[in-house]
Scaffold this active site. Structure first.
Site, PDB file in Angstrom:
ATOM      1  N   PHE A  11       0.818  -1.235   0.000  1.00  0.00           N
ATOM      2  CA  PHE A  11       0.000   0.000   0.000  1.00  0.00           C
ATOM      3  C   PHE A  11       0.847   1.278   0.000  1.00  0.00           C
ATOM      4  N   THR A  36       4.087 -10.991  -1.273  1.00  0.00           N
ATOM      5  CA  THR A  36       3.218 -11.778  -0.388  1.00  0.00           C
ATOM      6  C   THR A  36       1.762 -11.501  -0.754  1.00  0.00           C
ATOM      7  N   PHE A  77      10.018  -0.006   3.535  1.00  0.00           N
ATOM      8  CA  PHE A  77       8.585  -0.131   3.856  1.00  0.00           C
ATOM      9  C   PHE A  77       8.187  -1.582   4.128  1.00  0.00           C
ATOM     10  N   THR A 120       5.909   2.768  12.864  1.00  0.00           N
ATOM     11  CA  THR A 120       4.508   3.026  13.210  1.00  0.00           C
ATOM     12  C   THR A 120       4.374   3.636  14.602  1.00  0.00           C
ATOM     13  N   ASP A 121       3.291   4.371  14.810  1.00  0.00           N
ATOM     14  CA  ASP A 121       3.015   4.916  16.150  1.00  0.00           C
ATOM     15  C   ASP A 121       2.651   3.818  17.154  1.00  0.00           C
ATOM     16  N   GLU A 122       2.352   2.612  16.642  1.00  0.00           N
ATOM     17  CA  GLU A 122       1.942   1.534  17.556  1.00  0.00           C
ATOM     18  C   GLU A 122       3.059   1.079  18.477  1.00  0.00           C
ATOM     19  N   TYR A 147       2.635  -7.725  16.078  1.00  0.00           N
ATOM     20  CA  TYR A 147       3.038  -6.794  15.010  1.00  0.00           C
ATOM     21  C   TYR A 147       3.807  -5.612  15.583  1.00  0.00           C
ATOM     22  N   SER A 148       3.196  -4.927  16.555  1.00  0.00           N
ATOM     23  CA  SER A 148       3.846  -3.695  17.029  1.00  0.00           C
ATOM     24  C   SER A 148       5.129  -4.000  17.805  1.00  0.00           C
ATOM     25  N   LYS A 151       7.786  -4.389  15.186  1.00  0.00           N
ATOM     26  CA  LYS A 151       8.153  -3.064  14.636  1.00  0.00           C
ATOM     27  C   LYS A 151       9.018  -2.307  15.663  1.00  0.00           C
ATOM     28  N   ASN A 177      -2.626   5.237   8.008  1.00  0.00           N
ATOM     29  CA  ASN A 177      -2.744   5.787   6.647  1.00  0.00           C
ATOM     30  C   ASN A 177      -4.041   5.330   5.989  1.00  0.00           C
ATOM     31  N   ASN A 246     -13.711   4.771  15.500  1.00  0.00           N
ATOM     32  CA  ASN A 246     -14.048   3.836  14.421  1.00  0.00           C
ATOM     33  C   ASN A 246     -15.518   3.897  14.030  1.00  0.00           C
TER      34      ASN A 246
HETATM   35  P1  NAD Z   1       1.417  -3.647   3.218  1.00  0.00           P
HETATM   36  O1  NAD Z   1       1.120  -4.881   4.001  1.00  0.00           O
HETATM   37  O2  NAD Z   1       0.362  -3.055   2.366  1.00  0.00           O
HETATM   38  O3  NAD Z   1       2.688  -3.902   2.271  1.00  0.00           O
HETATM   39  C1  NAD Z   1       3.812  -4.575   2.724  1.00  0.00           C
HETATM   40  C2  NAD Z   1       4.649  -4.988   1.521  1.00  0.00           C
HETATM   41  O4  NAD Z   1       5.841  -5.644   2.017  1.00  0.00           O
HETATM   42  C3  NAD Z   1       3.952  -5.992   0.594  1.00  0.00           C
HETATM   43  O5  NAD Z   1       4.112  -5.609  -0.760  1.00  0.00           O
HETATM   44  C4  NAD Z   1       4.675  -7.307   0.874  1.00  0.00           C
HETATM   45  O6  NAD Z   1       4.713  -8.187  -0.248  1.00  0.00           O
HETATM   46  C5  NAD Z   1       6.066  -6.819   1.242  1.00  0.00           C
HETATM   47  N1  NAD Z   1       6.797  -7.792   2.061  1.00  0.00           N
HETATM   48  C6  NAD Z   1       6.343  -8.454   3.153  1.00  0.00           C
HETATM   49  N2  NAD Z   1       7.284  -9.288   3.615  1.00  0.00           N
HETATM   50  C7  NAD Z   1       8.382  -9.116   2.823  1.00  0.00           C
HETATM   51  C8  NAD Z   1       9.687  -9.676   2.806  1.00  0.00           C
HETATM   52  N3  NAD Z   1      10.068 -10.598   3.722  1.00  0.00           N
HETATM   53  N4  NAD Z   1      10.558  -9.275   1.855  1.00  0.00           N
HETATM   54  C9  NAD Z   1      10.184  -8.352   0.926  1.00  0.00           C
HETATM   55  N5  NAD Z   1       8.957  -7.790   0.881  1.00  0.00           N
HETATM   56  C10 NAD Z   1       8.066  -8.178   1.828  1.00  0.00           C
HETATM   57  O7  NAD Z   1       1.959  -2.589   4.276  1.00  0.00           O
HETATM   58  P2  NAD Z   1       1.747  -0.997   4.343  1.00  0.00           P
HETATM   59  O8  NAD Z   1       0.464  -0.709   5.012  1.00  0.00           O
HETATM   60  O9  NAD Z   1       2.031  -0.434   3.000  1.00  0.00           O
HETATM   61  O10 NAD Z   1       2.915  -0.609   5.366  1.00  0.00           O
HETATM   62  C11 NAD Z   1       4.211  -0.285   4.870  1.00  0.00           C
HETATM   63  C12 NAD Z   1       5.098   0.079   6.050  1.00  0.00           C
HETATM   64  O11 NAD Z   1       4.553   1.196   6.730  1.00  0.00           O
HETATM   65  C13 NAD Z   1       5.244  -1.024   7.095  1.00  0.00           C
HETATM   66  O12 NAD Z   1       6.567  -1.008   7.565  1.00  0.00           O
HETATM   67  C14 NAD Z   1       4.289  -0.599   8.205  1.00  0.00           C
HETATM   68  O13 NAD Z   1       4.711  -1.088   9.456  1.00  0.00           O
HETATM   69  C15 NAD Z   1       4.406   0.903   8.115  1.00  0.00           C
HETATM   70  N6  NAD Z   1       3.251   1.689   8.567  1.00  0.00           N
HETATM   71  C16 NAD Z   1       2.012   1.434   8.056  1.00  0.00           C
HETATM   72  C17 NAD Z   1       0.941   2.235   8.432  1.00  0.00           C
HETATM   73  C18 NAD Z   1      -0.450   2.012   7.867  1.00  0.00           C
HETATM   74  O14 NAD Z   1      -1.392   2.659   8.314  1.00  0.00           O
HETATM   75  N7  NAD Z   1      -0.632   1.136   6.888  1.00  0.00           N
HETATM   76  C19 NAD Z   1       1.130   3.289   9.353  1.00  0.00           C
HETATM   77  C20 NAD Z   1       2.415   3.502   9.875  1.00  0.00           C
HETATM   78  C21 NAD Z   1       3.471   2.703   9.458  1.00  0.00           C
HETATM   79  O1  DAU Z   2      -1.172   3.121  13.622  1.00  0.00           O
HETATM   80  C1  DAU Z   2      -0.464   2.661  12.513  1.00  0.00           C
HETATM   81  C2  DAU Z   2      -0.918   1.248  12.177  1.00  0.00           C
HETATM   82  O2  DAU Z   2      -2.210   1.378  11.598  1.00  0.00           O
HETATM   83  C3  DAU Z   2       0.034   0.527  11.224  1.00  0.00           C
HETATM   84  O3  DAU Z   2       1.262   0.324  11.868  1.00  0.00           O
HETATM   85  C4  DAU Z   2      -0.539  -0.819  10.773  1.00  0.00           C
HETATM   86  O4  DAU Z   2       0.306  -1.419   9.798  1.00  0.00           O
HETATM   87  C5  DAU Z   2      -1.912  -0.579  10.175  1.00  0.00           C
HETATM   88  O5  DAU Z   2      -2.516  -1.823   9.825  1.00  0.00           O
HETATM   89  C6  DAU Z   2      -2.799   0.159  11.180  1.00  0.00           C
HETATM   90  O6  DAU Z   2      -3.067  -0.677  12.336  1.00  0.00           O
HETATM   91  P1  DAU Z   2      -4.541  -0.743  12.977  1.00  0.00           P
HETATM   92  O7  DAU Z   2      -4.649  -2.025  13.708  1.00  0.00           O
HETATM   93  O8  DAU Z   2      -4.877   0.517  13.658  1.00  0.00           O
HETATM   94  O9  DAU Z   2      -5.395  -0.781  11.579  1.00  0.00           O
HETATM   95  P2  DAU Z   2      -6.659  -1.637  11.107  1.00  0.00           P
HETATM   96  O10 DAU Z   2      -7.029  -1.112   9.759  1.00  0.00           O
HETATM   97  O11 DAU Z   2      -6.450  -3.107  11.222  1.00  0.00           O
HETATM   98  O12 DAU Z   2      -7.788  -1.226  12.160  1.00  0.00           O
HETATM   99  C7  DAU Z   2      -8.102   0.140  12.411  1.00  0.00           C
HETATM  100  C8  DAU Z   2      -9.122   0.169  13.548  1.00  0.00           C
HETATM  101  O13 DAU Z   2     -10.360  -0.380  13.082  1.00  0.00           O
HETATM  102  C9  DAU Z   2      -8.731  -0.655  14.750  1.00  0.00           C
HETATM  103  O14 DAU Z   2      -9.193   0.001  15.924  1.00  0.00           O
HETATM  104  C10 DAU Z   2      -9.480  -1.971  14.575  1.00  0.00           C
HETATM  105  C11 DAU Z   2     -10.750  -1.524  13.883  1.00  0.00           C
HETATM  106  N1  DAU Z   2     -11.377  -2.485  12.927  1.00  0.00           N
HETATM  107  C12 DAU Z   2     -10.591  -3.079  11.997  1.00  0.00           C
HETATM  108  C13 DAU Z   2     -11.160  -3.911  11.055  1.00  0.00           C
HETATM  109  C14 DAU Z   2     -10.298  -4.612  10.003  1.00  0.00           C
HETATM  110  C15 DAU Z   2     -12.751  -2.665  12.963  1.00  0.00           C
HETATM  111  O15 DAU Z   2     -13.473  -2.097  13.813  1.00  0.00           O
HETATM  112  N2  DAU Z   2     -13.319  -3.471  12.020  1.00  0.00           N
HETATM  113  C16 DAU Z   2     -12.578  -4.110  11.066  1.00  0.00           C
HETATM  114  O16 DAU Z   2     -13.150  -4.833  10.220  1.00  0.00           O
END
Ligand code: NAD
Ligand code: DAU
Length: 334
Positions: A11, A36, A77, A120-122, A147-148, A151, A177, A246
């Site tokens: 993403f 993946t 990432f 991540t903030d987590e 996960y957190s 990280k 995000n 939420n």
């Molecule tokens: P995502 O799950 O959408 O994408 C992760 C990507 O990493 C995928 O394309 C996957 O194929 C690849 N990957 C996984 N394992 C791998 C490996 N062993 N080698 C090579 N590639 C591999 O994740 P995202 O939501 O885009 O998050 C990206 C980064 O940002 C992560 O480090 C996450 O912790 C961080 N982050 C995400 C959020 C959020 O809200 N999504 C917020 C803060 C920080």
């Molecule tokens: O804060 C940054 C983090 O945000 C990133 O590090 C993670 O990679 C990213 O996945 C995200 O983590 P969250 O656990 O906060 O995101 P998620 O989208 O899984 O859930 C957001 C909130 O919504 C959480 O409080 C759980 C709730 N939820 C989630 C799902 C999938 C629901 O209520 N219903 C749902 O179906």
């Protein structure tokens, strides 16, 4: 400048690739991605002839070393990123988030490559709903989920490699995000694609949990700001003052899609569910001059709904499997 983007088919990484190609003509991008379940080749299809895509594991030390030998900057990432999956089986989280980060750090150390670590903030755990404080760069680490925790461990590896080996690294910790190309297992795209598929949105627990939403473009612009102007060895928090609970997010999605705002189900809560995240990004704003641009969350959500409505080929093939997986643990509660 040759930039290696790990996880560039996920993403935030895919959005980073698009935004970088649009704004930085001097950058050549090599994406290293294991492809993946969370990757989507279609996310990079529009720019396939402008980048190199290497399918491989960041924990493959020989591969990573050979790529780093010909790289000026690594933006890391790649991760296992979904809390719910880490509760079902943490194995791949330890492998990718810890062992994979270690492998990258050794490669950038060997070849003297600049490194930016996406986190991540987590890592800070959670806040009470009525806590006036927000996370800052000095908040103590207190992660809740596998996960957190992985990280948090990866951040600490980076700090140690800076201090002990002089690695040229910066770290950013961002809040939740949203935007295009997000996997439909995540909260916002899951609910949007539920509505578009005639499925009722699913709210965990009481639904009062708060996340601090930021548009993915604001996150990626902040990452470039830190790469350009950040101090080596320092951490910067990225957030856009986007706190929302939420339930409100689900009701807004329902309203924007013309549905009754109570047309959702309460389902079983996530074990250990963090209550609230909130970022104070004063340091990034005052020291490096970054400002978020996508401040209207309602408009951002409406645009994101449009993206999923207009890109059904991107997510439709994933929908049944994603919902079947949730159905194994999730129960509707009254
Ligand atoms: P995502 O799950 O959408 O994408 C992760 C990507 O990493 C995928 O394309 C996957 O194929 C690849 N990957 C996984 N394992 C791998 C490996 N062993 N080698 C090579 N590639 C591999 O994740 P995202 O939501 O885009 O998050 C990206 C980064 O940002 C992560 O480090 C996450 O912790 C961080 N982050 C995400 C959020 C959020 O809200 N999504 C917020 C803060 C920080
Ligand atoms: O804060 C940054 C983090 O945000 C990133 O590090 C993670 O990679 C990213 O996945 C995200 O983590 P969250 O656990 O906060 O995101 P998620 O989208 O899984 O859930 C957001 C909130 O919504 C959480 O409080 C759980 C709730 N939820 C989630 C799902 C999938 C629901 O209520 N219903 C749902 O179906």
């Amino acid at each position: 400048m040759r930039v290696m983007v790990t996880g560039g088919a996920g993403f935030i990484g895919a959005n980073f690739v698009h935004r970088t190609l649009a704004t930085r003509p001097d950058v050549h991008i090599v994406v290293l991605d294991k492809m993946t379940y969370a990757a989507n080749a279609q996310s990079l299809a529009p720019v396939a002839d402008r980048i190199e895509l290497v399918e491989g594991d960041i924990a493959d030390t020989a591969l990573v070393d050979s790529l780093a030998a010909n790289t000026d900057l690594v933006v890391h990432f790649a991760a296992e990123s979904h809390n719910d999956n880490s509760l079902a089986d943490p194995t791949s989280f330890v492998h990718t988030n810890l062992v994979g980060t270690f492998s990258l750090l050794e490669a950038v150390r060997t070849h003297g490559v600049r490194y930016h670590h996406i986190s991540t903030d987590e890592v800070y755990g959670d806040l009470e709903l009525d806590d006036p404080d927000r996370f800052t760069e000095t908040t103590a680490y207190n992660p809740s989920s596998p996960y957190s925790a992985t990280k948090a461990g990866s951040d600490l590896l980076v700090r140690a490699w800076v201090r002990s080996f002089g690695v040229q690294a910066t770290i950013s910790n961002c809040s939740n995000n949203y935007g295009p190309y997000q996997h439909i297992e995540k909260f916002i795209p899951r609910q949007i694609t539920n509505v578009l598929s005639g499925i009722r949105p699913k709210l965990y627990g009481h639904g009062k949990n708060v996340r601090d939403w930021i548009h993915v473009h604001d996150h990626n612009d902040a990452v470039w700001t830190i790469i350009d102007k950040g101090q080596i060895g320092e951490t910067y928090l990225i957030g856009a003052d986007g706190e929302a609970d939420n339930r409100t997010v689900i009701e807004t999605i329902l309203e924007l899609t013309g549905q009754p705002t109570d047309a959702f189900d309460f389902v079983t809560d996530r074990p250990g569910h963090d209550l609230r995240y909130a970022i104070d990004s004063t340091r990034l704003r005052t020291e490096l001059g970054w400002q978020p641009q996508f401040l209207d969350f309602r408009t951002g959500l409406a645009d994101t709904i449009d993206w999923y409505r207009n890109n059904q080929n991107w997510w439709q093939p994933l929908k049944a499997a994603t919902e079947n997986k949730y159905a194994t643990t999730e129960k509707v509660v009254e």
